[in-house]
Design a protein around this motif. Structure first.
Motif, mmCIF file in Angstrom:
data_model
loop_
_atom_site.group_PDB
_atom_site.id
_atom_site.type_symbol
_atom_site.label_atom_id
_atom_site.label_comp_id
_atom_site.label_asym_id
_atom_site.label_seq_id
_atom_site.Cartn_x
_atom_site.Cartn_y
_atom_site.Cartn_z
ATOM 1 N N LEU A 1 27.324 -40.807 -10.375
ATOM 2 C CA LEU A 1 26.440 -41.965 -10.252
ATOM 3 C C LEU A 1 25.736 -42.026 -8.894
ATOM 4 C CD1 LEU A 1 28.706 -44.673 -11.907
ATOM 5 C CD2 LEU A 1 26.707 -43.547 -12.921
ATOM 6 N N CYS B 1 24.850 -53.975 -14.703
ATOM 7 C CA CYS B 1 24.740 -52.533 -14.924
ATOM 8 C C CYS B 1 25.881 -52.089 -15.829
ATOM 9 C CB CYS B 1 24.798 -51.802 -13.579
ATOM 10 S SG CYS B 1 24.661 -50.014 -13.689
ATOM 11 N N GLN C 1 24.532 -41.932 -16.183
ATOM 12 C CA GLN C 1 25.477 -42.900 -16.743
ATOM 13 C C GLN C 1 26.203 -42.367 -17.970
ATOM 14 O OE1 GLN C 1 22.473 -46.266 -16.570
ATOM 15 N NE2 GLN C 1 24.402 -47.344 -16.170
ATOM 16 N N HIS D 1 18.928 -45.126 -10.404
ATOM 17 C CA HIS D 1 20.053 -44.297 -10.860
ATOM 18 C C HIS D 1 19.745 -42.807 -10.685
ATOM 19 C CE1 HIS D 1 23.232 -46.788 -12.482
ATOM 20 N NE2 HIS D 1 22.367 -47.517 -13.170
ATOM 21 N N VAL E 1 30.126 -44.260 -21.406
ATOM 22 C CA VAL E 1 29.375 -44.718 -20.234
ATOM 23 C C VAL E 1 30.244 -44.492 -19.002
ATOM 24 C CG1 VAL E 1 28.316 -46.698 -19.075
ATOM 25 C CG2 VAL E 1 28.081 -46.435 -21.559
ATOM 26 N N ILE E 2 29.698 -43.751 -18.052
ATOM 27 C CA ILE E 2 30.401 -43.450 -16.808
ATOM 28 C C ILE E 2 30.452 -44.710 -15.958
ATOM 29 C CG2 ILE E 2 30.363 -42.043 -14.699
ATOM 30 C CD1 ILE E 2 30.873 -40.421 -17.290
ATOM 31 N N LYS E 3 31.635 -45.034 -15.470
ATOM 32 C CA LYS E 3 31.825 -46.231 -14.643
ATOM 33 C C LYS E 3 31.987 -45.828 -13.179
ATOM 34 C CE LYS E 3 32.380 -48.994 -18.323
ATOM 35 N NZ LYS E 3 31.979 -48.204 -19.435
ATOM 36 N N HIS E 4 31.563 -46.739 -12.305
ATOM 37 C CA HIS E 4 31.773 -46.552 -10.870
ATOM 38 C C HIS E 4 33.281 -46.575 -10.629
ATOM 39 C CE1 HIS E 4 31.958 -47.782 -6.622
ATOM 40 N NE2 HIS E 4 30.926 -46.968 -6.537
ATOM 41 N N SER F 1 27.418 -49.420 -15.803
ATOM 42 C CA SER F 1 28.427 -48.685 -15.037
ATOM 43 C C SER F 1 29.268 -49.593 -14.141
ATOM 44 C CB SER F 1 27.753 -47.602 -14.182
ATOM 45 O OG SER F 1 27.158 -46.635 -15.016
#
Length: 169
Positions: A14, A90, A51, A136, A6-9, A92
């Motif tokens: 994003l 969320c 994400q 998103h 899962v791509i994080k901020h 992310s």
């Protein structure tokens, strides 16, 4: 099927407007299946392609036990009304929660994994989850819409109180 990261901020994917899905093939099916498995493993109720690092207009929502997830490919908001403020999180933004106002009743048009179009009306929590995932796909993060941040402790207390009220009914 496999679980993806899962791509994080603050990853830039994003915040990008995603490209329309134009090819409805095995690769799309694999992406959707992987997204679902990733979302379930991450204890989420929705997930969008960015994400998992793929900037295409595909998302899904799944919180109705025993039913198939709602796949949102190239979704379009057709009708929206009412407003409701509730707490969101969320995948992310782990550990970040806040109050967000969203439409309470929506109607969308979207495509299935085979490319066929469908329409769906949703209210309440389901409408909120769909709007969150659709945001998103436009590179809009829920943190831009938060009117009040909520700590994990405050969220836990709200959940505890809600469970107590449900037990009394």
């Amino acid at each position: 099927m496999s679980i993806r990261m899962v791509i994080k901020h603050p990853n830039r994917v994003l915040e990008k407007k995603c490209l329309a899905v134009t090819t409805f093939d095995k690769n799309l099916a694999v992406l959707l299946d992987d997204m679902h498995e990733t979302m379930v493993e991450s204890d989420g109720v929705g997930i969008a392609a960015p994400q998992v690092g793929v900037a295409v207009r595909a998302a899904l929502v799944d919180f109705r036990e025993g039913q198939e997830p709602i796949e949102l490919i190239n979704p379009e908001l057709m009708l929206f009304e009412g407003a409701e403020t509730d707490i969101e999180g969320c995948l992310s933004f782990p550990g970040t929660f806040g109050e967000v106002e969203r439409y309470d009743h929506i109607k969308i048009k979207a495509q299935e994994r085979d490319g066929s179009w469908y329409e769906l009306e949703a209210e309440g929590y389901e409408a909120r989850a769909i709007q969150h995932e659709m945001d998103h796909l436009d590179g809009i993060l829920f943190t831009r819409k938060i009117t009040k941040y909520v700590t994990q402790e405050e969220l836990d207390e709200m959940i505890r109180q809600q469970e107590e009220e449900e037990e009394q009914v």
